[in-house]
Design a protein around this motif. Structure first.
Motif, short mmCIF file in Angstrom:
data_model
loop_
_atom_site.label_atom_id
_atom_site.label_comp_id
_atom_site.label_asym_id
_atom_site.label_seq_id
_atom_site.Cartn_x
_atom_site.Cartn_y
_atom_site.Cartn_z
N ILE A 1 82.26 58.05 52.31
CA ILE A 1 82.94 59.20 52.92
C ILE A 1 81.92 60.11 53.61
CG2 ILE A 1 84.25 61.29 52.42
CD1 ILE A 1 85.61 59.74 50.15
N THR A 2 80.78 60.33 52.95
CA THR A 2 79.75 61.18 53.55
C THR A 2 79.26 60.60 54.87
OG1 THR A 2 79.02 61.89 51.35
CG2 THR A 2 77.47 62.18 53.17
N VAL A 3 78.98 59.31 54.88
CA VAL A 3 78.52 58.65 56.11
C VAL A 3 79.58 58.72 57.19
CG1 VAL A 3 77.87 56.43 57.11
CG2 VAL A 3 76.92 57.12 54.90
N ALA A 4 80.85 58.50 56.80
CA ALA A 4 81.93 58.49 57.79
C ALA A 4 82.15 59.86 58.41
CB ALA A 4 83.22 58.00 57.13
N CYS A 5 81.83 60.93 57.64
CA CYS A 5 82.06 62.29 58.14
C CYS A 5 80.85 62.86 58.88
CB CYS A 5 82.43 63.20 56.97
SG CYS A 5 84.04 62.82 56.24
N GLY B 1 78.73 60.90 64.39
CA GLY B 1 78.62 59.49 64.72
C GLY B 1 79.36 58.59 63.76
N GLY B 2 79.80 59.15 62.61
CA GLY B 2 80.56 58.37 61.64
C GLY B 2 81.99 58.15 62.08
N ALA B 3 82.68 57.26 61.38
CA ALA B 3 84.04 56.87 61.79
C ALA B 3 85.00 58.05 61.77
CB ALA B 3 84.55 55.76 60.88
N ILE C 1 86.88 63.78 66.78
CA ILE C 1 86.47 64.18 68.13
C ILE C 1 87.42 63.59 69.17
CG2 ILE C 1 84.66 63.88 69.87
CD1 ILE C 1 82.62 64.02 67.57
N VAL C 2 87.71 62.30 69.01
CA VAL C 2 88.60 61.64 69.96
C VAL C 2 89.99 62.27 69.92
CG1 VAL C 2 89.79 59.46 70.48
CG2 VAL C 2 87.35 59.46 69.92
N ALA C 3 90.48 62.57 68.71
CA ALA C 3 91.82 63.13 68.57
C ALA C 3 91.92 64.53 69.17
CB ALA C 3 92.22 63.16 67.09
N CYS C 4 90.79 65.26 69.18
CA CYS C 4 90.82 66.64 69.68
C CYS C 4 90.51 66.72 71.18
CB CYS C 4 89.81 67.49 68.91
SG CYS C 4 90.28 67.74 67.17
N GLN C 5 90.09 65.64 71.79
CA GLN C 5 89.83 65.66 73.22
C GLN C 5 91.15 65.69 73.99
OE1 GLN C 5 87.44 62.19 73.86
NE2 GLN C 5 85.51 63.19 73.30
N PRO C 6 91.11 66.15 75.27
CA PRO C 6 92.35 66.15 76.07
C PRO C 6 92.98 64.76 76.07
CG PRO C 6 90.62 67.35 77.20
CD PRO C 6 89.97 66.72 76.01
N GLY C 7 94.22 64.69 75.73
CA GLY C 7 94.92 63.41 75.66
C GLY C 7 94.90 62.80 74.27
#
Length: 291
Positions: free
Chosen positions: A150-154, A157-159, A165-171
């Motif tokens: 969980i630490t690595v994923a958060c 660059g983690g999953a 980041i992707v979810a918060c970008q426009p679209g």
């Protein structure tokens, strides 16, 4: 044909005192009568199988074979016949195969011994202190496998971090959801509209802030106009329109506020509490406009 084969086998195993020559002849007849091709022509052999008869024949002649005292018996023929009979019994739908299959099915059925044993083992392992429970606990502790994952994923660059980041970008999913919620008729837009209506949370907060500002301004004007030590000091409400739990009766009492009382008033109004008692009194006097 199967009945004749059974008859031959029956003849082969009758009597415990059959001569070795007779045993040899019966074994040869059994082998000739029960060929592999014949067996596959009759897959559904019942409990009176040729295998049973061959095993009986084996018991009758075993001592002769072990002691090498049966020159008339061909050990290879006897062994081949026994193997053939066992293969028949273990073949698909054979009695041995069916017995094993039925036993496994019964044991693995609901409430069967194997099913119950597995269920109980899983239940025990998952209880507090059980192997599975302990493994999960250890894995989730700091430094454990799950915790580290969980630490690595958060981390950047983690999953998980990348997904956010992707979810918060426009679209992205989050961005789109916020946009939809803020459109007229959306959840956020509707909540803000309702809060701004008379009696709504935002409306009440604005009204309360206005009242606090107006009451405080009027109190400061009155306090600034009074100079007699016996003159009363007007209270000022807090941001929540509440009055302080203690308050000096007049200017003279105000100038003699103790360190504890100064601390209480400063905390109530959210003012800086640093400095000695003299500094704190001056800070309160400025807030109440006591000249």
């Amino acid at each position: 044909m199967l009945s004749s084969q059974h008859a031959l086998a029956d003849e082969a195993v009758q009597g415990a005192a059959v001569s070795t020559d007779e045993i040899g002849r019966q074994v040869k007849r059994l082998k000739a009568a029960v060929s592999l091709s014949d067996v596959h022509d009759f897959p559904n052999i019942t409990d009176t199988t040729i295998g049973d008869r061959a095993v009986s024949l084996n018991k009758m002649t075993m001592n002769h074979l072990v002691n090498a005292a049966a020159p008339g018996v061909n050990a290879g023929d006897l062994a081949a016949s026994i193997v053939l009979a066992i293969n028949v019994a273990c073949d698909r739908n054979g009695p041995i195969t069916n017995s094993i299959t039925n036993a496994i099915n019964v044991a693995c059925a609901p409430n069967g011994p194997i099913t119950n044993a597995i269920t109980n083992a899983i239940a025990t392992a998952c209880q507090p202190g059980g192997a599975v429970s302990n493994a999960i606990t250890v894995a989730c502790q700091p430094g454990g496998a799950v915790s580290n994952a969980i630490t690595v994923a958060c981390q950047p660059g983690g999953a998980v971090s990348n997904a956010i980041i992707v979810a918060c970008q426009p679209g992205g999913a989050v961005s789109n959801a916020i946009t939809v919620a803020c459109l007229p008729g959306g959840a956020v837009s509707g909540a803000i509209a309702n809060a701004c209506l008379h009696g709504g949370v935002i409306s009440e907060a604005i009204d309360r802030s206005s009242r606090v500002r107006d009451v405080g301004a009027a109190a400061r004007v009155l306090n600034g106009s009074r100079t007699n030590p016996a003159d009363a000091v007007e209270q000022i409400p807090s941001a929540l329109m509440q009055m302080p739990p203690l308050f000096p009766l007049n200017r003279q009492s105000f100038s003699a506020l103790s360190a504890n009382n100064c601390e209480t008033l400063l905390q109530f109004y959210g003012l800086d509490r640093t400095g000695n008692v003299s500094v704190k009194r001056q800070r309160l006097a400025a807030f109440f406009n006591i000249i």
